[in-house]
Design an enzyme around this catalytic site. Structure first.
Site, PDB file in Angstrom:
ATOM      1  N   ASP A  67       0.816  -1.211   0.000  1.00 36.23           N
ATOM      2  CA  ASP A  67       0.000   0.000   0.000  1.00 36.23           C
ATOM      3  C   ASP A  67       0.853   1.265   0.000  1.00 36.23           C
ATOM      4  OD1 ASP A  67       0.955  -0.362   2.578  1.00 36.23           O
ATOM      5  OD2 ASP A  67      -1.011  -0.641   3.495  1.00 36.23           O
ATOM      6  N   ASN A 136      -7.928  -2.390  14.148  1.00 30.72           N
ATOM      7  CA  ASN A 136      -9.304  -2.684  13.715  1.00 30.72           C
ATOM      8  C   ASN A 136      -9.362  -3.890  12.765  1.00 30.72           C
ATOM      9  OD1 ASN A 136      -8.214  -1.670  11.390  1.00 30.72           O
ATOM     10  ND2 ASN A 136      -9.675   0.016  11.129  1.00 30.72           N
ATOM     11  N   HIS A 138      -7.426  -4.303  10.036  1.00 31.85           N
ATOM     12  CA  HIS A 138      -7.079  -4.092   8.621  1.00 31.85           C
ATOM     13  C   HIS A 138      -5.778  -4.802   8.263  1.00 31.85           C
ATOM     14  CE1 HIS A 138      -4.931  -0.021   9.624  1.00 31.85           C
ATOM     15  NE2 HIS A 138      -3.992  -0.874   9.296  1.00 31.85           N
ATOM     16  N   GLU A 143      -9.669  -1.690   5.028  1.00 23.01           N
ATOM     17  CA  GLU A 143     -10.342  -1.338   6.271  1.00 23.01           C
ATOM     18  C   GLU A 143     -11.620  -2.169   6.432  1.00 23.01           C
ATOM     19  OE1 GLU A 143      -8.865   0.384   8.375  1.00 23.01           O
ATOM     20  OE2 GLU A 143      -8.246   2.376   7.730  1.00 23.01           O
TER      21      GLU A 143
HETATM   22  C1  GLP Z   1      -0.604   0.547   8.670  1.00 18.52           C
HETATM   23  C2  GLP Z   1      -0.252  -0.228   7.378  1.00 18.52           C
HETATM   24  C3  GLP Z   1      -0.443  -1.694   7.557  1.00 18.52           C
HETATM   25  C4  GLP Z   1       0.179  -2.126   8.863  1.00 18.52           C
HETATM   26  C5  GLP Z   1      -0.625  -1.561  10.007  1.00 18.52           C
HETATM   27  C6  GLP Z   1      -0.050  -1.882  11.377  1.00 18.52           C
HETATM   28  O1  GLP Z   1      -1.757   1.294   8.583  1.00 18.52           O
HETATM   29  N1  GLP Z   1      -0.949   0.204   6.212  1.00 18.52           N
HETATM   30  O2  GLP Z   1       0.127  -2.376   6.453  1.00 18.52           O
HETATM   31  O3  GLP Z   1       0.177  -3.513   8.973  1.00 18.52           O
HETATM   32  O4  GLP Z   1      -0.785  -0.176   9.863  1.00 18.52           O
HETATM   33  O5  GLP Z   1       1.050  -1.070  11.640  1.00 18.52           O
HETATM   34  P1  GLP Z   1       2.008  -1.277  12.869  1.00 18.52           P
HETATM   35  O6  GLP Z   1       2.822  -2.453  12.557  1.00 18.52           O
HETATM   36  O7  GLP Z   1       2.837  -0.008  12.899  1.00 18.52           O
HETATM   37  O8  GLP Z   1       1.155  -1.420  14.062  1.00 18.52           O
END
Ligand code: GLP
Length: 235
Positions: A67, A136, A138, A143
């Site tokens: 992404d 949440n 995702h 989402e």
């Molecule tokens: C972001 C990314 C995800 C990631 C998630 C968790 O929004 N788009 O790909 O897995 O958040 O992030 P973190 O590992 O910093 O908790």
């Protein structure tokens, strides 16, 4: 699906790096699906260490990221392209031409989504997809929704996601409100999926992988994946 619980972030990162390294050894020109966020940072440190030690060779590896934020150019320090260059690509012997992310600054986002979907398909779908998970549920930026989005698409970020990601920006107003993400289709077509989750994700990991499969918790779809591994930190 396998859920492996480990004691610490360091153990999670070391195991994830070992699994990715084994994938590269098995297939030196494999397609790795990669993720951003805090969760994979230790994994990327581990891959860097293996390359430094000469036990891992990224020279033929190809990568696709999940992404990117909309509205940020690749040279913006908050962009995921910048994150990947800094935390992994500049530290291993990958050919930058073989690394791919969606372009969040493309003038026509629908055309960009179509281009990225076609690109990932033309590369043969990931051999191994690394994932984090949002609080949440995702994965990528898929989402919670009423249906699982199949293809690459743009998405309005949830308030909770903007808030969570604001820790990496000076002000919450600076966090982009839209992003472009690989859909659930490409993630499910990956031959193997590896999801890493810190101790703060225990509750959502339970809901996603020990509860019903529902687009309200996007990661839950991985229960249907043929080869999914979750590494969860206990503390
Ligand atoms: C972001 C990314 C995800 C990631 C998630 C968790 O929004 N788009 O790909 O897995 O958040 O992030 P973190 O590992 O910093 O908790």
């Amino acid at each position: 699906m396998r859920i492996i619980e480990v004691e610490s972030y360091e153990k999670m990162s070391a195991l994830a790096a070992d699994i990715i390294a084994a994938q590269v050894l098995l297939k030196p020109d494999c397609l790795l699906g990669l993720a951003t966020g805090s969760s994979p940072l230790g994994t990327y440190d581990g891959l860097h260490a293996k390359c430094q030690a000469g036990t891992l060779d990224f020279s033929q590896v190809r990568t696709v990221n999940l992404d990117e934020y909309c509205g940020l150019t690749p040279d913006n320090p908050q962009s995921y392209r910048y994150f990947m260059n800094k935390n992994l690509f500049s530290r291993v012997n990958v050919d930058l031409a073989n690394t791919h992310l969606p372009d969040g600054s493309a003038p026509d986002m629908q055309a960009e989504c179509d281009r990225y979907e076609a690109l990932v398909e033309s590369l043969g779908w990931p051999d191994l997809q690394l994932l984090g998970i949002g609080h949440n549920g995702h994965i990528g930026f898929n989402e919670p929704a009423e249906e699982f989005p199949v293809r690459v698409h743009t998405v309005q970020l949830a308030e909770s996601t903007i808030k969570a990601n604001s820790r990496l920006f000076d002000r919450i107003e600076d966090v982009p409100t839209q992003a472009v993400t690989m859909g659930i289709g490409a993630i499910m077509k990956a031959r193997r999926v590896l999801l890493i989750a810190g101790a703060d994700k225990r509750e959502i990991v339970d809901r996603a992988f020990r509860g019903p499969v529902t687009p309200a918790v996007p990661a839950s779809v991985l229960q249907l994946h043929r080869d999914a591994t979750v590494i969860l930190c206990q503390g």
